[in-house]
Design a protein around this motif. Structure first.
Motif, mmCIF file in Angstrom:
data_model
loop_
_atom_site.group_PDB
_atom_site.id
_atom_site.type_symbol
_atom_site.label_atom_id
_atom_site.label_comp_id
_atom_site.label_asym_id
_atom_site.label_seq_id
_atom_site.Cartn_x
_atom_site.Cartn_y
_atom_site.Cartn_z
ATOM 1 N N ARG A 215 0.857 -1.147 -0.246
ATOM 2 C CA ARG A 215 -0.236 -0.042 -0.051
ATOM 3 C C ARG A 215 0.889 1.449 0.022
ATOM 4 N NH1 ARG A 215 -3.368 -3.161 3.761
ATOM 5 N NH2 ARG A 215 -2.006 -1.870 5.639
ATOM 6 N N LEU A 216 1.875 1.230 0.759
ATOM 7 C CA LEU A 216 2.871 2.489 0.837
ATOM 8 C C LEU A 216 3.597 2.576 -0.607
ATOM 9 C CD1 LEU A 216 4.263 4.859 2.342
ATOM 10 C CD2 LEU A 216 6.059 2.850 3.162
ATOM 11 N N ARG A 217 3.875 1.460 -1.045
ATOM 12 C CA ARG A 217 4.614 1.797 -2.371
ATOM 13 C C ARG A 217 3.435 2.456 -3.312
ATOM 14 N NH1 ARG A 217 5.705 -3.397 -2.569
ATOM 15 N NH2 ARG A 217 7.754 -3.176 -1.593
ATOM 16 N N ALA A 218 2.306 1.974 -3.507
ATOM 17 C CA ALA A 218 1.305 2.466 -4.244
ATOM 18 C C ALA A 218 1.366 3.956 -4.121
ATOM 19 C CB ALA A 218 0.111 1.835 -4.156
ATOM 20 N N VAL A 219 1.333 4.418 -2.986
ATOM 21 C CA VAL A 219 1.192 5.657 -2.802
ATOM 22 C C VAL A 219 2.506 6.547 -2.895
ATOM 23 C CG1 VAL A 219 1.266 7.571 -0.810
ATOM 24 C CG2 VAL A 219 -0.198 5.576 -0.961
ATOM 25 N N ALA A 220 3.801 5.895 -2.516
ATOM 26 C CA ALA A 220 4.892 6.501 -2.999
ATOM 27 C C ALA A 220 5.450 6.489 -4.598
ATOM 28 C CB ALA A 220 6.102 6.076 -2.064
ATOM 29 N N ALA A 221 5.034 5.462 -5.199
ATOM 30 C CA ALA A 221 5.653 5.568 -6.420
ATOM 31 C C ALA A 221 5.247 6.799 -7.295
ATOM 32 C CB ALA A 221 4.853 4.229 -7.299
ATOM 33 N N PRO A 222 4.047 7.257 -7.529
ATOM 34 C CA PRO A 222 4.022 8.376 -8.266
ATOM 35 C C PRO A 222 4.718 9.607 -7.748
ATOM 36 C CG PRO A 222 1.917 7.963 -6.912
ATOM 37 C CD PRO A 222 2.803 6.705 -6.946
ATOM 38 N N VAL A 223 4.737 9.627 -6.401
ATOM 39 C CA VAL A 223 5.757 10.806 -5.773
ATOM 40 C C VAL A 223 7.157 10.935 -6.102
ATOM 41 C CG1 VAL A 223 6.385 11.839 -3.634
ATOM 42 C CG2 VAL A 223 4.150 10.978 -3.673
ATOM 43 N N LEU A 224 7.796 9.473 -6.086
ATOM 44 C CA LEU A 224 9.057 9.312 -6.591
ATOM 45 C C LEU A 224 9.210 9.594 -8.063
ATOM 46 C CD1 LEU A 224 10.125 6.030 -4.491
ATOM 47 C CD2 LEU A 224 10.554 8.535 -3.799
ATOM 48 N N ALA A 225 8.380 9.198 -8.833
ATOM 49 C CA ALA A 225 8.542 9.610 -10.264
ATOM 50 C C ALA A 225 8.599 10.903 -10.529
ATOM 51 C CB ALA A 225 7.061 8.975 -11.007
ATOM 52 N N ARG A 226 8.162 12.085 -9.715
ATOM 53 C CA ARG A 226 8.210 13.260 -10.020
ATOM 54 C C ARG A 226 9.597 13.846 -9.527
ATOM 55 N NH1 ARG A 226 2.662 13.030 -8.253
ATOM 56 N NH2 ARG A 226 3.267 13.874 -6.170
ATOM 57 N N LEU A 227 10.398 13.352 -8.528
ATOM 58 C CA LEU A 227 11.415 14.029 -8.047
ATOM 59 C C LEU A 227 12.700 13.614 -8.734
ATOM 60 C CD1 LEU A 227 10.918 12.528 -4.130
ATOM 61 C CD2 LEU A 227 10.333 14.881 -5.227
ATOM 62 N N ALA A 228 13.559 14.714 -8.579
ATOM 63 C CA ALA A 228 14.840 14.441 -9.259
ATOM 64 C C ALA A 228 15.882 14.043 -8.079
ATOM 65 C CB ALA A 228 15.483 15.772 -10.022
ATOM 66 N N GLY A 229 16.938 13.344 -8.372
ATOM 67 C CA GLY A 229 17.693 12.982 -7.158
ATOM 68 C C GLY A 229 17.494 11.814 -6.586
ATOM 69 N N ARG A 230 17.858 11.641 -5.283
ATOM 70 C CA ARG A 230 17.700 10.306 -4.393
ATOM 71 C C ARG A 230 16.666 10.550 -3.414
ATOM 72 N NH1 ARG A 230 22.846 9.248 -1.310
ATOM 73 N NH2 ARG A 230 22.747 11.405 -1.030
ATOM 74 N N ALA A 231 15.853 9.611 -3.556
ATOM 75 C CA ALA A 231 14.944 9.578 -2.714
ATOM 76 C C ALA A 231 14.460 8.026 -2.128
ATOM 77 C CB ALA A 231 13.731 10.318 -2.878
ATOM 78 N N VAL A 232 13.857 7.904 -1.104
ATOM 79 C CA VAL A 232 13.477 6.645 -0.715
ATOM 80 C C VAL A 232 12.163 6.454 0.419
ATOM 81 C CG1 VAL A 232 15.057 6.414 1.311
ATOM 82 C CG2 VAL A 232 14.265 4.478 0.657
ATOM 83 N N ALA A 233 11.335 5.753 -0.022
ATOM 84 C CA ALA A 233 10.075 5.675 0.959
ATOM 85 C C ALA A 233 10.129 4.414 1.676
ATOM 86 C CB ALA A 233 8.882 5.611 0.047
ATOM 87 N N VAL A 234 9.763 4.555 3.011
ATOM 88 C CA VAL A 234 9.935 3.556 4.179
ATOM 89 C C VAL A 234 8.692 3.713 4.997
ATOM 90 C CG1 VAL A 234 12.596 3.782 4.041
ATOM 91 C CG2 VAL A 234 11.227 5.130 5.802
ATOM 92 N N ASP A 235 8.634 2.485 5.673
ATOM 93 C CA ASP A 235 7.443 2.575 6.795
ATOM 94 C C ASP A 235 8.145 2.893 7.918
ATOM 95 O OD1 ASP A 235 8.731 0.550 7.911
ATOM 96 O OD2 ASP A 235 7.331 -1.195 7.370
ATOM 97 N N ALA A 236 6.943 2.878 9.026
ATOM 98 C CA ALA A 236 7.500 3.511 10.249
ATOM 99 C C ALA A 236 8.754 2.675 10.859
ATOM 100 C CB ALA A 236 6.206 3.634 11.136
ATOM 101 N N HIS A 237 9.000 1.544 10.399
ATOM 102 C CA HIS A 237 9.860 0.779 10.929
ATOM 103 C C HIS A 237 11.348 0.782 10.036
ATOM 104 C CE1 HIS A 237 7.405 -1.070 14.040
ATOM 105 N NE2 HIS A 237 6.374 -1.126 13.147
#
Length: 418
Positions: A215-237
């Motif tokens: 579920r988090l990946r589905a939310v984060a994927a379009p956000v990451l697609a718009r970013l330039a540079g490095r980024a990572v989406a992680v859960d609370a752990h």
């Protein structure tokens, strides 16, 4: 098995041990170690002690906040019918040893009431002695406690079998599932059954975690697609759901209280943290790929608690406290007691009594280096010589990492000073 004969034999072993004599047959190591802790703690071996029961409000709050509530259907389906037919009860306790749920034979439930084995009671080892709830919480592995292996005499008519349940996301101890009943109903296969059911429950929690990451990946994927540079989406752990512009990683070590804004993480350096539904978006700001060492002058390894261990990195602008897994607590304690360093084979010998088991040691220390960076050197493995290392020990030597079977740590318990 002649249960009555076995019970008499164990009673003789217990009586000799408590009187300071060497019994003809030694208790099992897990039981002997527990008895040693109980004698040092002053637990009364002849009379049970009843803890204050949780109030209804306290019980409801603990049940609601426990991740164990999500796996109750698994435990019930696998154990309750078996326990009822075998004249046993299933008991589920939290990480403090508090009884949250009980089900099974009504006759056995009434007998359990007479022992104070009730919903809301504290069955931690330090309260009621060696038992199938408190002892697995301490040693972090399944334990069957048969008759006079119980430290407190009033529990001798019982056999209790418990297995710990841990959170697959962070290794946190969630509680214990236990099957208990009268001595005459004991079956050797109960230990394997309870252990298997605990592992099945952990697998169900792991499935739920995978679903949450999806579920988090589905939310984060379009956000990451718009970013330039490095980024990572992680859960609370800290588990990775999606990444862009950098090498994939399984997990990022997060501080206990991450907040939106600039944050410093051991594996990534300075990051901009932004909340996402179910997790965080981390955007590294440091061009060094997170390889900078921690700015610190002191490490405090706290192993004073028998069930919770931390490592604090202090002395710089980036103080850090990290909860340790049982294995990492063992390895860091061994390195703290060998400041000159230990080879992988030396640590394998310390941990397993087998210098050939270097693969496990190297893999675990590779994980440790993700949050310690340059503070942990290798060839040999050691703490950096410019860093002061302080170890906080328990007041009772037997409480030093009591879950550990490592030969070097068992030796350390025998010589530890309060």
């Amino acid at each position: 098995m002649d249960l009555a004969h076995a019970a008499r034999l164990l009673k003789g072993v217990r009586d000799a041990t408590l009187s300071g004599q060497r019994p003809h047959v030694l208790p099992r190591p897990v039981i002997g170690d527990s008895w040693g802790r109980m004698m040092l703690r002053g637990v009364d071996p002849d009379h049970d002690i009843r803890s204050r029961l949780l109030t209804e409000e306290e019980l409801a709050e603990r049940r609601h906040g426990s991740p164990l509530v999500d796996i109750l259907p698994v435990l019930r389906d696998a154990l309750v019918s078996v326990a009822d037919a075998a004249h046993h009860i299933m008991v589920v306790c939290d990480a403090d040893g508090r009884v949250l749920w009980r089900e099974g034979s009504s006759a056995v439930l009434r007998k359990a009431d007479s022992l104070g084995f009730e919903v809301g009671a504290d069955w931690g080892e330090g309260v009621v002695g060696t038992n199938g709830v408190g002892t697995p919480l301490v040693v972090r592995r399944p334990v069957q406690v048969f008759s006079a292996e119980h430290f407190v005499q009033t529990h001798h008519p019982w056999t209790c079998t418990g297995a710990p349940v841990t959170d697959p996301r962070d290794g946190r101890l969630l509680g214990v599932v236990d099957v208990s009943g009268p001595l005459q109903t004991m079956h050797p296969a109960t230990l394997a059954l309870v252990d298997s059911v605990a592992k099945l429950a952990e697998a169900r929690l792991r499935d739920r975690h995978v679903t949450a990451l999806d579920r988090l990946r589905a939310v984060a994927a379009p956000v990451l697609a718009r970013l330039a540079g490095r980024a990572v989406a992680v859960d609370a752990h800290g588990w990775t759901a999606a990444v862009t512009g950098m090498a994939p990683m399984d997990r990022v070590t997060l501080p206990k209280a991450l907040a939106a804004g600039r944050a410093w993480l051991p594996s990534l350096g300075t990051c901009l943290a932004e909340p996402l539904p179910g997790g965080w978006l981390l955007r590294p700001q440091d061009p060094k790929d997170g390889t900078e060492p921690l700015a610190a002058t002191r490490l405090v390894l706290d192993v004073s608690s028998p069930r919770h261990w931390t490592l604090a990195v202090l002395g710089g602008a980036r103080d850090w406290t990290h909860d340790l897994s049982p294995r990492h607590a063992e390895l860091l304690f061994l390195l703290a007691t060998h400041r000159g360093g230990r080879s992988a084979s030396g640590l394998a010998d310390d941990m397993f009594g087998d210098p050939a088991r270097t693969v496990t040691v190297r893999a675990e220390l590779s994980r440790v280096r993700r949050y310690l960076g340059g503070l942990l050197a290798h060839r040999p493995y050691r703490f950096h010589e410019d860093v002061d290392v302080q170890v906080l020990l328990p007041g009772i030597p037997e409480d030093l990492l009591p879950h550990s079977l490592a030969p070097a740590i068992r030796r350390a318990r025998s010589v530890a000073e309060p």
